[in-house]
Scaffold this motif. Structure first.
Motif, short mmCIF file in Angstrom:
data_model
loop_
_atom_site.label_atom_id
_atom_site.label_comp_id
_atom_site.label_asym_id
_atom_site.label_seq_id
_atom_site.Cartn_x
_atom_site.Cartn_y
_atom_site.Cartn_z
N SER A 1 1.77 10.82 22.93
CA SER A 1 2.32 11.30 21.65
C SER A 1 2.11 10.28 20.53
N GLU A 2 2.30 9.00 20.91
CA GLU A 2 2.19 7.92 19.92
C GLU A 2 0.82 7.92 19.22
N GLN A 3 -0.22 8.29 19.97
CA GLN A 3 -1.58 8.30 19.40
C GLN A 3 -1.69 9.30 18.24
N PHE A 4 -0.73 10.25 18.22
CA PHE A 4 -0.77 11.27 17.16
C PHE A 4 0.42 11.13 16.21
N GLY A 5 1.05 9.95 16.22
CA GLY A 5 2.11 9.66 15.28
C GLY A 5 3.45 10.29 15.63
N ARG A 6 3.59 10.74 16.88
CA ARG A 6 4.85 11.36 17.30
C ARG A 6 5.55 10.37 18.24
N HIS A 7 6.85 10.10 17.99
CA HIS A 7 7.55 9.09 18.79
C HIS A 7 8.53 9.75 19.75
N ASN A 8 8.02 10.51 20.68
CA ASN A 8 8.91 11.17 21.62
C ASN A 8 8.12 11.59 22.86
#
Lengths: 73, 349
Positions: B217-224
């Motif tokens: 998720s982090e790779q796409f700017g999502r923190h979850n």
């Protein structure tokens, strides 16, 4: 003694197990209970229940989108 | 790319869920219904495994550990989670189980999903949002444990995970299942396509995948990690453009994106797994189960919005992040499941 037949097709877990448990409780010692079901989760829950209660599974068949378990009380 | 990554991540999760016959509602329900306290350990192992990866990656700088979690309403989360738990029993499974049902051909899954989406939308973006807003303003408390951001969490989760793994290995050795589904294949094909994995293996795989999903998720700017309710509703929010959205698990997931594809991926993953294991079958619901399932879906729709999450997002993901709200929600989710089990299942039993 005739087999007790339980039709649990179209029911989702835990109802096949609830019906199976009822049938086992009503069965005479040595009597067979045969259940047909379509819920995939029941392939784990009924064998697990039988193992916990010391009930022998004599048949476990797989049909087209459904399963049949025959157990001896 | 973001859509494909979400879809594939969801598919892997669906594969693990299906191969291990994982059902969070069933695990909690059977602690009481079948007197299986061992299931506490299974749930703890998922949270600990995921938490270990989450904190280790967070303190290694690979993912962001949020410095702030929003405050929550004790009343809304307690009431919502209680309703969700009751609904999950009536619908014979939570939202994730509903997605599994859709994937393996059970028609009831689609019915529950549609009813959940209508009610969830009504309570979060329709006229019901005013009531949701009102409930969420009562007894608001902070969700901020300072220890949540400390490196010691890596050690706590590592210790908890190791204890859980060792205890599960010992229990599995003592209680090996004697019966298995009649098989047709052998070797790797049997393990991947046919064998029902022990719940202990499933728990570790699910915990690890929930942890790794933070990194993806982090790779796409999502923190979850995985959230279920809001991403399902994003399929309505995006085309309908509501004036405002109140409640739900993660506001960032309201727009069609990575998380929307995660939930679609679960359905797709279960579908493929069911096909290769020759388990896919269109199954019509039995008479007498439909009304209960619809009521269950309604309760899950209200509960997920008020409780700001479901059994996965609060019960497995938020708990691993050290969210007080999620631990509080898990308590009331379990109480709801046990209450409904007592009223609807044990009476019938």
């Amino acid at each position: 003694m005739e087999n007790i037949k339980v039709d649990a097709k179209g029911m989702d877990c835990p109802f096949p197990l609830v019906k199976f448990k009822k049938a086992i409780d009503a069965a005479e010692p040595g009597q067979m209970v045969e259940i047909e079901f379509t819920c995939p989760d029941t392939t784990v829950s009924i064998p697990g229940f039988c193992q916990d209660r010391g009930i022998e599974i004599v048949e476990f068949e797989r049909g087209d989108g459904m399963w049949t378990i025959v157990a001896r009380k | 790319m973001i859509f494909l990554a979400g879809l594939l991540t969801g598919m892997v999760f669906g594969f693990f869920l299906k191969r291990s016959r994982f059902c969070m509602t069933g695990l909690i329900r059977d602690i009481y219904f079948l007197k299986k306290p061992y299931h506490f350990l299974i749930i703890a192992s998922i949270i600990a495994t995921e938490g270990l990866l989450y904190y280790a990656m967070g303190h290694a700088g690979l993912i962001l550990i949020p410095s702030y979690l929003p405050p929550f309403s004790l009343l809304a989360v307690a009431l919502g989670s209680l309703l969700f738990g009751i609904g999950a029993v009536l619908a014979n499974g939570c939202l994730t189980s509903t997605l599994i049902k859709c994937g393996d051909g059970r028609v009831i899954g689609f019915l529950i999903l549609v009813v959940f989406m209508i009610v969830g939308y009504f309570m979060s973006a329709g006229p019901g949002r005013h009531l949701t807003r009102l409930v969420r303003t009562v007894t608001v408390v902070s969700d901020d444990l300072p220890v949540r951001r400390q490196p010691v969490m890596v050690m706590i989760c590592a210790a908890a995970a190791i204890i859980c793994w060792v205890a599960m290995a010992w229990h599995h050795k003592k209680h090996k299942p004697k019966f298995a589904i009649p098989s047709k294949y052998h070797g790797v094909r049997h393990i991947l396509c046919e064998k029902i994995w022990p719940i202990e293996v499933g728990a570790v795989c699910i915990g690890a995948w929930l942890g790794l999903t933070y990194l993806i998720s982090e790779q796409f700017g999502r923190h979850n990690s995985f959230t279920i309710a809001t991403p399902i509703l994003s399929w309505l929010y995006t085309p309908l453009h509501p004036y405002e959205v109140i409640g739900g698990c993660n506001p960032a997931d309201q727009t069609l994106g990575f998380a929307s594809m995660l939930v679609l991926g679960i359905v797709a993953g279960v579908f493929v797994t069911s096909l290769v294991s020759r388990e896919f079958a269109v199954v019509k619901p039995a008479k007498g189960t439909i009304l209960k399932a619809v009521i269950g879906a309604v309760l899950m729709g209200i509960g997920a919005i008020w409780g700001t999450g479901c059994l996965v997002s609060n019960g497995l993901v938020g708990t691993a992040q050290g969210s007080v709200k999620s631990w509080f929600a898990l308590l009331f989710l379990a109480l709801g499941i046990w209450l409904a089990t007592r009223i609807f299942l044990m009476r019938e039993d």
